[in-house]
Design an enzyme around this catalytic site. Structure first.
Site, PDB file in Angstrom:
ATOM      1  N   GLU A  75       0.710  10.577   3.338  1.00  0.00           N
ATOM      2  CA  GLU A  75      -0.682  11.034   3.273  1.00  0.00           C
ATOM      3  C   GLU A  75      -0.862  12.465   3.768  1.00  0.00           C
ATOM      4  O   GLU A  75      -1.849  13.114   3.439  1.00  0.00           O
ATOM      5  CB  GLU A  75      -1.590  10.053   4.032  1.00  0.00           C
ATOM      6  N   GLY A 120      -7.591   0.450  -0.686  1.00  0.00           N
ATOM      7  CA  GLY A 120      -7.712  -0.620  -1.665  1.00  0.00           C
ATOM      8  C   GLY A 120      -9.154  -0.647  -2.165  1.00  0.00           C
ATOM      9  O   GLY A 120     -10.095  -0.493  -1.386  1.00  0.00           O
ATOM     10  N   MET A 134      -7.229   0.725   6.722  1.00  0.00           N
ATOM     11  CA  MET A 134      -6.842   0.248   8.053  1.00  0.00           C
ATOM     12  C   MET A 134      -7.078   1.255   9.178  1.00  0.00           C
ATOM     13  O   MET A 134      -6.622   1.027  10.302  1.00  0.00           O
ATOM     14  CB  MET A 134      -5.364  -0.193   8.029  1.00  0.00           C
ATOM     15  N   GLU A 135      -7.763   2.366   8.903  1.00  0.00           N
ATOM     16  CA  GLU A 135      -7.935   3.388   9.956  1.00  0.00           C
ATOM     17  C   GLU A 135      -9.314   4.041  10.037  1.00  0.00           C
ATOM     18  O   GLU A 135      -9.698   4.525  11.118  1.00  0.00           O
ATOM     19  CB  GLU A 135      -6.901   4.524   9.769  1.00  0.00           C
ATOM     20  N   ASP A 169      -4.701   0.636  -4.965  1.00  0.00           N
ATOM     21  CA  ASP A 169      -4.562  -0.768  -5.378  1.00  0.00           C
ATOM     22  C   ASP A 169      -5.935  -1.428  -5.321  1.00  0.00           C
ATOM     23  O   ASP A 169      -6.905  -0.822  -4.862  1.00  0.00           O
ATOM     24  CB  ASP A 169      -3.585  -1.501  -4.452  1.00  0.00           C
TER      25      ASP A 169
HETATM   26  C1  3QA Z   1      -1.100   0.142   4.258  1.00  0.00           C
HETATM   27  C2  3QA Z   1      -1.573   1.539   4.563  1.00  0.00           C
HETATM   28  C3  3QA Z   1      -2.469   1.573   5.767  1.00  0.00           C
HETATM   29  O1  3QA Z   1      -2.352   2.792   6.448  1.00  0.00           O
HETATM   30  C4  3QA Z   1      -3.836   1.432   5.171  1.00  0.00           C
HETATM   31  C5  3QA Z   1      -2.408   2.041   3.439  1.00  0.00           C
HETATM   32  C6  3QA Z   1      -4.400   0.896   0.735  1.00  0.00           C
HETATM   33  N1  3QA Z   1      -4.492  -0.347   0.214  1.00  0.00           N
HETATM   34  C7  3QA Z   1      -4.851  -1.196   1.205  1.00  0.00           C
HETATM   35  C8  3QA Z   1      -5.086  -2.585   1.242  1.00  0.00           C
HETATM   36  N2  3QA Z   1      -5.432  -3.144   2.423  1.00  0.00           N
HETATM   37  C9  3QA Z   1      -5.551  -2.370   3.517  1.00  0.00           C
HETATM   38  N3  3QA Z   1      -5.331  -1.061   3.548  1.00  0.00           N
HETATM   39  C10 3QA Z   1      -4.991  -0.454   2.384  1.00  0.00           C
HETATM   40  N4  3QA Z   1      -3.721   2.198   3.958  1.00  0.00           N
HETATM   41  C11 3QA Z   1       0.258   0.070   4.743  1.00  0.00           C
HETATM   42  S1  3QA Z   1       1.131  -1.370   4.493  1.00  0.00           S
HETATM   43  C12 3QA Z   1       2.556  -0.844   3.678  1.00  0.00           C
HETATM   44  C13 3QA Z   1       3.504  -0.088   4.523  1.00  0.00           C
HETATM   45  O2  3QA Z   1       4.675   0.154   3.820  1.00  0.00           O
HETATM   46  C14 3QA Z   1      -4.809   2.035   3.006  1.00  0.00           C
HETATM   47  C15 3QA Z   1      -4.702   0.862   2.071  1.00  0.00           C
HETATM   48  N5  3QA Z   1      -4.974  -3.353   0.146  1.00  0.00           N
HETATM   49  C16 3QA Z   1       5.718   0.506   4.647  1.00  0.00           C
HETATM   50  C17 3QA Z   1       7.008   0.171   3.982  1.00  0.00           C
HETATM   51  O3  3QA Z   1       7.539  -1.011   4.518  1.00  0.00           O
END
Ligand code: 3QA
Length: 230
Positions: free
Chosen positions: A12, A78, A172-173, A196
């Site tokens: 990011e 998301g 998530m932030e 997504d």
């Molecule tokens: C998710 C990231 C976290 O910082 C929140 C992406 C995008 N789609 C989401 C969803 N639910 C919640 N949050 C989000 N961000 C990290 S988990 C994967 C980590 O991969 C936003 C977000 N559906 C690491 C490799 O193992």
């Protein structure tokens, strides 16, 4: 003027660091912070790591330790609203914590005493984002963002968050960064590009579109910084 630009994951903020080119790296409180001078303003850039706790720490550090006077968040999210597709941008008007629950005491979801369910983002920067969208010829939606310590990959949970908070996107932030900035009276702007739809395909979609969507968001945030520098 010192501006903080934060993300949660390396993907990011890497497009931002690439654009800036040269910066100083400072290790502090378990993270790396990047300081740069850009178009006459001072920047502090960092990714926090995932979730509300790490993002709280980073936002507070950027303000209290590095002296940031404004904070811009760039990242992916998301989608809840069916009008948001992968790659689309959403500017948060206000944010809530969807996983904060003391409803057993008759309080609404997202509420604790002396807190508030929703925290509003800076209106001036939201206005500015409309100009940036126009300049870039981009369609940017405004909406409510719900934050929680869960990667949501479940239609039912997503719909519950949508109906309970009127949320258009989830991540998530943002909600925790909003709490910090609100308490410390630092204007903040939260931008997310959709990766997504928080449904059963979310993890696959996320893996596929993290980089491109994160880049979309970062490019827009840098245009915001350009405008703030003027
Ligand atoms: C998710 C990231 C976290 O910082 C929140 C992406 C995008 N789609 C989401 C969803 N639910 C919640 N949050 C989000 N961000 C990290 S988990 C994967 C980590 O991969 C936003 C977000 N559906 C690491 C490799 O193992």
């Amino acid at each position: 003027m010192k501006i903080a630009i934060m993300g949660a994951m390396p993907e990011e903020i890497s497009p931002i660091l690439e654009k800036i080119g040269s910066y100083k790296t400072i290790s502090y409180a378990g993270n790396k912070y990047y300081e740069a001078s850009y178009r006459g303003i001072d920047l502090v850039i960092a990714y926090s790591k995932i979730g509300k706790v790490f993002s709280t720490l980073t936002a507070a550090t950027m303000i209290e330790h590095f002296g940031a006077q404004k904070l811009l968040f760039s990242g992916v999210a998301g989608a809840i609203s069916p009008t948001l597709k992968v790659g689309d941008l959403i500017v948060a008007t206000k944010l809530a914590q969807h996983d904060l629950d003391i409803t057993a005491f008759g309080h609404p979801f997202g509420y604790v005493p002396e807190g508030a369910v929703f925290i509003e983002a800076d209106k001036q920067m939201i206005e500015m984002s409309k100009e940036v969208a126009k300049d870039m010829g981009k369609n940017v939606q405004e909406g409510i963002i719900a934050t929680g310590d869960q990667f949501v990959a479940n239609e039912e949970r997503k719909n519950w968050i949508g109906s309970t908070f009127g949320a258009d996107a989830l991540e998530m932030e943002g909600g925790s960064v909003a709490v910090v900035c609100n308490a410390l009276e630092v204007p903040f702007f939260i931008l997310r590009a959709i990766s997504d739809a928080a449904d059963m395909d979310a993890s696959f979609s996320f893996d596929e579109f993290l980089q491109t969507s994160a880049k979309e968001s970062a490019e827009f945030v840098m245009k915001m910084v350009d405008k703030l520098a003027n």
